[in-house]
Write a protein that holds these residues in place. Structure first.
Motif, PDB file in Angstrom:
ATOM      1  N   UNK A  29       0.823  -1.215   0.000  1.00  0.00           N
ATOM      2  CA  UNK A  29       0.000   0.000   0.000  1.00  0.00           C
ATOM      3  C   UNK A  29       0.860   1.270   0.000  1.00  0.00           C
ATOM      4  N   UNK A  30       2.060   1.173   0.562  1.00  0.00           N
ATOM      5  CA  UNK A  30       2.924   2.365   0.571  1.00  0.00           C
ATOM      6  C   UNK A  30       3.383   2.726  -0.852  1.00  0.00           C
ATOM      7  N   UNK A  31       3.619   1.705  -1.678  1.00  0.00           N
ATOM      8  CA  UNK A  31       3.978   1.989  -3.082  1.00  0.00           C
ATOM      9  C   UNK A  31       2.837   2.747  -3.767  1.00  0.00           C
ATOM     10  N   UNK A  32       1.606   2.309  -3.460  1.00  0.00           N
ATOM     11  CA  UNK A  32       0.439   2.918  -4.126  1.00  0.00           C
ATOM     12  C   UNK A  32       0.292   4.381  -3.676  1.00  0.00           C
ATOM     13  N   UNK A  33       0.396   4.598  -2.371  1.00  0.00           N
ATOM     14  CA  UNK A  33       0.251   5.971  -1.847  1.00  0.00           C
ATOM     15  C   UNK A  33       1.409   6.839  -2.358  1.00  0.00           C
ATOM     16  N   UNK A  34       2.615   6.280  -2.398  1.00  0.00           N
ATOM     17  CA  UNK A  34       3.757   7.062  -2.897  1.00  0.00           C
ATOM     18  C   UNK A  34       3.581   7.402  -4.385  1.00  0.00           C
ATOM     19  N   UNK A  35       2.975   6.494  -5.139  1.00  0.00           N
ATOM     20  CA  UNK A  35       2.714   6.797  -6.564  1.00  0.00           C
ATOM     21  C   UNK A  35       1.749   7.980  -6.663  1.00  0.00           C
ATOM     22  N   UNK A  36       0.716   7.967  -5.802  1.00  0.00           N
ATOM     23  CA  UNK A  36      -0.260   9.066  -5.819  1.00  0.00           C
ATOM     24  C   UNK A  36       0.434  10.388  -5.461  1.00  0.00           C
ATOM     25  N   UNK A  37       1.252  10.363  -4.421  1.00  0.00           N
ATOM     26  CA  UNK A  37       1.945  11.583  -3.977  1.00  0.00           C
ATOM     27  C   UNK A  37       2.870  12.090  -5.088  1.00  0.00           C
ATOM     28  N   UNK A  38       3.645  11.165  -5.678  1.00  0.00           N
ATOM     29  CA  UNK A  38       4.598  11.559  -6.727  1.00  0.00           C
ATOM     30  C   UNK A  38       3.884  12.070  -7.975  1.00  0.00           C
ATOM     31  N   UNK A  39       2.591  11.801  -8.070  1.00  0.00           N
ATOM     32  CA  UNK A  39       1.822  12.239  -9.239  1.00  0.00           C
ATOM     33  C   UNK A  39       1.098  13.558  -8.987  1.00  0.00           C
ATOM     34  N   UNK A  40       1.247  14.102  -7.783  1.00  0.00           N
ATOM     35  CA  UNK A  40       0.654  15.412  -7.480  1.00  0.00           C
ATOM     36  C   UNK A  40      -0.692  15.347  -6.784  1.00  0.00           C
ATOM     37  N   UNK A  41      -1.121  14.137  -6.382  1.00  0.00           N
ATOM     38  CA  UNK A  41      -2.390  13.990  -5.654  1.00  0.00           C
ATOM     39  C   UNK A  41      -2.245  14.630  -4.274  1.00  0.00           C
ATOM     40  N   UNK A  42      -3.318  15.297  -3.799  1.00  0.00           N
ATOM     41  CA  UNK A  42      -3.235  16.015  -2.519  1.00  0.00           C
ATOM     42  C   UNK A  42      -3.937  15.289  -1.372  1.00  0.00           C
ATOM     43  N   UNK A  43      -4.878  14.410  -1.703  1.00  0.00           N
ATOM     44  CA  UNK A  43      -5.609  13.721  -0.642  1.00  0.00           C
ATOM     45  C   UNK A  43      -5.924  12.282  -1.060  1.00  0.00           C
ATOM     46  N   UNK A  44      -5.716  11.365  -0.111  1.00  0.00           N
ATOM     47  CA  UNK A  44      -6.033   9.965  -0.375  1.00  0.00           C
ATOM     48  C   UNK A  44      -7.264   9.578   0.436  1.00  0.00           C
ATOM     49  N   UNK A  45      -8.173   8.851  -0.189  1.00  0.00           N
ATOM     50  CA  UNK A  45      -9.374   8.364   0.505  1.00  0.00           C
ATOM     51  C   UNK A  45      -9.320   6.839   0.488  1.00  0.00           C
ATOM     52  N   UNK A  46      -9.083   6.235   1.650  1.00  0.00           N
ATOM     53  CA  UNK A  46      -9.090   4.777   1.744  1.00  0.00           C
ATOM     54  C   UNK A  46     -10.524   4.312   1.939  1.00  0.00           C
ATOM     55  N   UNK A  47     -10.943   3.311   1.178  1.00  0.00           N
ATOM     56  CA  UNK A  47     -12.233   2.668   1.431  1.00  0.00           C
ATOM     57  C   UNK A  47     -11.908   1.391   2.198  1.00  0.00           C
ATOM     58  N   UNK A  48     -12.261   1.370   3.462  1.00  0.00           N
ATOM     59  CA  UNK A  48     -11.790   0.298   4.337  1.00  0.00           C
ATOM     60  C   UNK A  48     -12.940  -0.593   4.822  1.00  0.00           C
ATOM     61  N   UNK A  49     -12.573  -1.605   5.582  1.00  0.00           N
ATOM     62  CA  UNK A  49     -13.565  -2.463   6.244  1.00  0.00           C
ATOM     63  C   UNK A  49     -12.951  -2.898   7.561  1.00  0.00           C
ATOM     64  N   UNK A  50     -13.695  -3.686   8.311  1.00  0.00           N
ATOM     65  CA  UNK A  50     -13.210  -4.161   9.597  1.00  0.00           C
ATOM     66  C   UNK A  50     -11.879  -4.914   9.427  1.00  0.00           C
ATOM     67  N   UNK A  51     -10.986  -4.756  10.363  1.00  0.00           N
ATOM     68  CA  UNK A  51      -9.730  -5.514  10.334  1.00  0.00           C
ATOM     69  C   UNK A  51      -8.643  -4.874   9.501  1.00  0.00           C
ATOM     70  N   UNK A  52      -8.865  -3.637   9.043  1.00  0.00           N
ATOM     71  CA  UNK A  52      -7.891  -2.997   8.165  1.00  0.00           C
ATOM     72  C   UNK A  52      -7.157  -1.849   8.852  1.00  0.00           C
ATOM     73  N   UNK A  53      -7.271  -1.764  10.190  1.00  0.00           N
ATOM     74  CA  UNK A  53      -6.709  -0.590  10.867  1.00  0.00           C
ATOM     75  C   UNK A  53      -5.183  -0.525  10.756  1.00  0.00           C
ATOM     76  N   UNK A  54      -4.506  -1.673  10.480  1.00  0.00           N
ATOM     77  CA  UNK A  54      -3.048  -1.647  10.323  1.00  0.00           C
ATOM     78  C   UNK A  54      -2.648  -0.680   9.202  1.00  0.00           C
ATOM     79  N   UNK A  55      -3.507  -0.552   8.186  1.00  0.00           N
ATOM     80  CA  UNK A  55      -3.183   0.338   7.058  1.00  0.00           C
ATOM     81  C   UNK A  55      -3.193   1.795   7.534  1.00  0.00           C
TER      82      UNK A  55
END
Ligand code: G1P
Length: 291
Positions: free
Chosen positions: A37-63
């Motif tokens: 997931x860090x690769x994905x978020x870093x790709x977004x940041x390196x592309x100029x994205x300003x905000x990330x919205x995670x769509x989560x479910x139970x058991x995903x708090x580690x992210x």
């Protein structure tokens, strides 16, 4: 019209990767030295994205914890004068503004994206799927944003796949667009077509730029392939209303949600790692000579 927000669905159970994903989210499996997931978020940041919205479910708090500030750890590293590690951790917690929204029912990718409606609002946005890692010189999301700045319409990233594999993907039909390299004007999209349903080999990979009109289509979408609300079905509706483009990105895509794809991604990202690339290359050469 600027693409400022990225929706990253992370609610899936990761059944393809059991038992590894029994107790940890699949997005936290490590490629070389970072969770996928860090690769994905870093790709977004390196592309100029300003905000990330995670769509989560139970058991995903580690992210969420991974991108949060960890006071205890920070304190301990400072005490032990482990400055480089401390800086790396603060880099991760300062990467980008992150919002989490819960997907209350596992009704499919289309439903997951629709959950972000109120947070995205009335603007074009990016979608990045966590299983798809792209190894490229210019981030795949940036390549797409550059094209969006020219065309101002929805874009899906595609790659050519063998025809025998098209049933595993959303498939795009269309004509190549002479004005823009690597680009096709989409005429039809089908989610995981049965053999013979399409002769196109252009497969959608997990990167999209979508016009906000998609939300209203998703809200009214009936279940599709596998009884789930499919994003591809709603894209098919959108491409009949306004122009949509498929873009053959420059780079190599790995399906990190699949065991073999995950191993391949580790090798590719390992080989381009500044410290580990050299020794890994030597090791692979050695191994190849003994096979
Ligand atoms: C999803 C999409 C599919 C796309 C694929 C890319 O499928 O529904 O259109 O081709 O991602 O990875 P999934 O792999 O979640 O079944």
């Amino acid at each position: 019209m600027q693409v400022r927000k990225a929706v990253i669905p992370v609610a899936g159970l990761g059944t393809r990767f059991l038992p590894a994903t029994k107790a940890i989210p699949k997005e936290m499996l490590t490629i070389v030295d970072r969770p996928t997931i860090q690769y994905i978020v870093e790709e977004a940041v390196a592309s100029g994205i300003e905000q990330v919205i995670f769509i989560t479910s139970e058991g995903k708090s580690a992210i969420e914890n991974h991108f949060d500030y960890n006071f205890q750890l920070d304190h301990l590293l400072k005490e032990k004068r482990k400055t480089v590690l401390g800086e790396e951790l603060s880099h991760i917690s300062n990467l980008i503004d992150i919002i989490s929204v819960r997907q209350k029912k596992p009704l499919g990718l289309g439903h997951a994206i629709c959950t972000a409606k109120n947070v995205v609002g009335d603007e074009p946005f990016m979608v990045l799927l966590g299983d798809d890692l792209v190894h490229s010189h210019k981030p795949c999301a940036r390549q797409m944003i550059d094209l969006f700045e020219e065309v101002g319409e929805s874009i899906v990233a595609v790659q050519r796949v063998p025809l025998k594999d098209t049933h595993q993907y959303g498939i795009v039909e269309g004509d190549s667009e002479a004005a823009y390299p690597r680009t096709h004007k989409v005429s039809r999209m089908i989610e995981k077509p049965i053999p013979g349903a399409s002769d196109s080999d252009l497969a959608i990979i997990g990167r999209y730029i979508l016009m906000p009109e998609i939300f209203e289509i998703l809200e009214n979408a009936p279940p599709g392939h596998g009884g789930e609300i499919q994003l591809t079905d709603s894209l098919q509706v959108l491409c009949k209303r306004r122009a949509m483009y498929a873009y053959e990105f420059d780079g190599q895509r790995f399906d990190a949600g699949d065991k073999l794809g995950y191993l391949k991604a580790n090798i590719a990202f390992g080989l381009s790692h500044s410290a580990l690339g050299g020794p890994l290359r030597e090791y692979i050469k050695q191994m190849a000579s003994t096979l």
